[in-house]
Design a protein around this motif. Structure first.
Motif, short mmCIF file in Angstrom:
data_model
loop_
_atom_site.label_atom_id
_atom_site.label_comp_id
_atom_site.label_asym_id
_atom_site.label_seq_id
_atom_site.Cartn_x
_atom_site.Cartn_y
_atom_site.Cartn_z
N ARG A 48 0.98 -1.15 0.05
CA ARG A 48 -0.13 -0.08 0.04
C ARG A 48 0.92 1.33 0.01
NH1 ARG A 48 -1.86 3.77 3.26
NH2 ARG A 48 -3.76 4.52 3.00
N CYS A 49 0.76 1.95 -1.10
CA CYS A 49 1.45 3.37 -0.96
C CYS A 49 0.78 4.35 0.02
CB CYS A 49 1.27 3.91 -2.38
SG CYS A 49 2.12 5.60 -2.69
N PRO A 50 1.65 5.05 0.68
CA PRO A 50 1.04 5.78 1.87
C PRO A 50 0.34 7.14 1.06
CG PRO A 50 3.39 5.51 2.13
CD PRO A 50 3.09 4.66 0.71
N HIS A 51 0.41 7.49 0.10
CA HIS A 51 -0.06 8.51 -0.63
C HIS A 51 -1.49 8.20 -0.83
CE1 HIS A 51 -0.72 11.19 -4.24
NE2 HIS A 51 -0.69 11.84 -3.30
N ARG A 52 -1.98 7.40 -1.75
CA ARG A 52 -3.32 7.14 -2.23
C ARG A 52 -3.62 5.71 -1.95
NH1 ARG A 52 -6.02 11.93 -1.92
NH2 ARG A 52 -5.19 13.34 -3.15
N GLY A 53 -2.81 4.89 -1.45
CA GLY A 53 -3.29 3.43 -1.17
C GLY A 53 -3.06 2.44 -2.40
N MET A 54 -2.31 2.96 -3.57
CA MET A 54 -2.42 2.07 -4.58
C MET A 54 -1.28 0.75 -4.25
SD MET A 54 -2.53 1.12 -7.63
CE MET A 54 -3.36 2.24 -8.75
N ARG A 55 -1.41 -0.44 -4.80
CA ARG A 55 -0.77 -1.44 -4.36
C ARG A 55 0.75 -1.33 -4.93
NH1 ARG A 55 -4.36 -6.62 -5.56
NH2 ARG A 55 -5.88 -6.47 -4.04
#
Length: 162
Positions: A48-55
């Motif tokens: 999970r990317c901290p920015h927008r939650g993308m994998r």
């Protein structure tokens, strides 16, 4: 049923994680990104990317940084964000970090422990515990004989021969 976090789990084969690649892994419902920079060991992060939650496992590797495919934010091997392409002059705050987990490679297997604070050490599973490193081998046994189909007999039925 909850997951026991302070346990080491084998999550993949080291040889299958190619340099400059990222791979998704699910461990008891936990989404993880297993990735390797162009040099160095395998890393295991929350997927999970901290920015927008993308994998992050959908991301791409440049050098020893993993970049999110959504906005291109770059994270170095310790999880710290080091670049935000939309703001090239901005130094990302130290608070922007991907969640990383300890990872070790032993016996050709990538191991991780989902306990981040103070994980137990990876047990040294040696021959006395049934673990031995081995190399792949090939068999030189003769090939199996197949049954050959003969020509149809006078009755029209096919006869099988060994």
């Amino acid at each position: 049923m909850g997951i026991e976090h302070n346990q080491w789990r084998g999550i993949g084969l080291d040889r299958q994680v190619q340099p400059a690649s990222s791979n998704p892994v699910i461990v008891n419902g936990e989404m993880l990104a297993m990735w390797r920079g162009e040099n160095g060991p395998v890393r295991v992060w929350e997927d999970r990317c901290p920015h927008r939650g993308m994998r992050l496992s959908f991301g791409f590797v440049r050098g020893d940084s993993l970049r999110c495919i959504y906005h291109g934010w770059a994270y170095r091997t310790d999880g710290q964000c080091v670049e935000i392409p939309a703001h090239p002059d901005l130094t990302p705050p130290k608070t922007i970090c991907a969640v990383s987990y300890p990872a070790e490679t032993r016996y050709g297997i990538v191991w991780t422990n989902l306990e981040r604070a103070a994980p137990s050490p990876l047990p040294d599973l040696g021959p006395e515990d049934g673990w031995e490193p081995c190399a792949a081998s090939m068999s030189t046994a003769p090939p199996l004989r197949s049954r050959r189909q003969s020509k149809p007999s006078i009755s029209g039925r096919r006869q099988w021969s060994d």
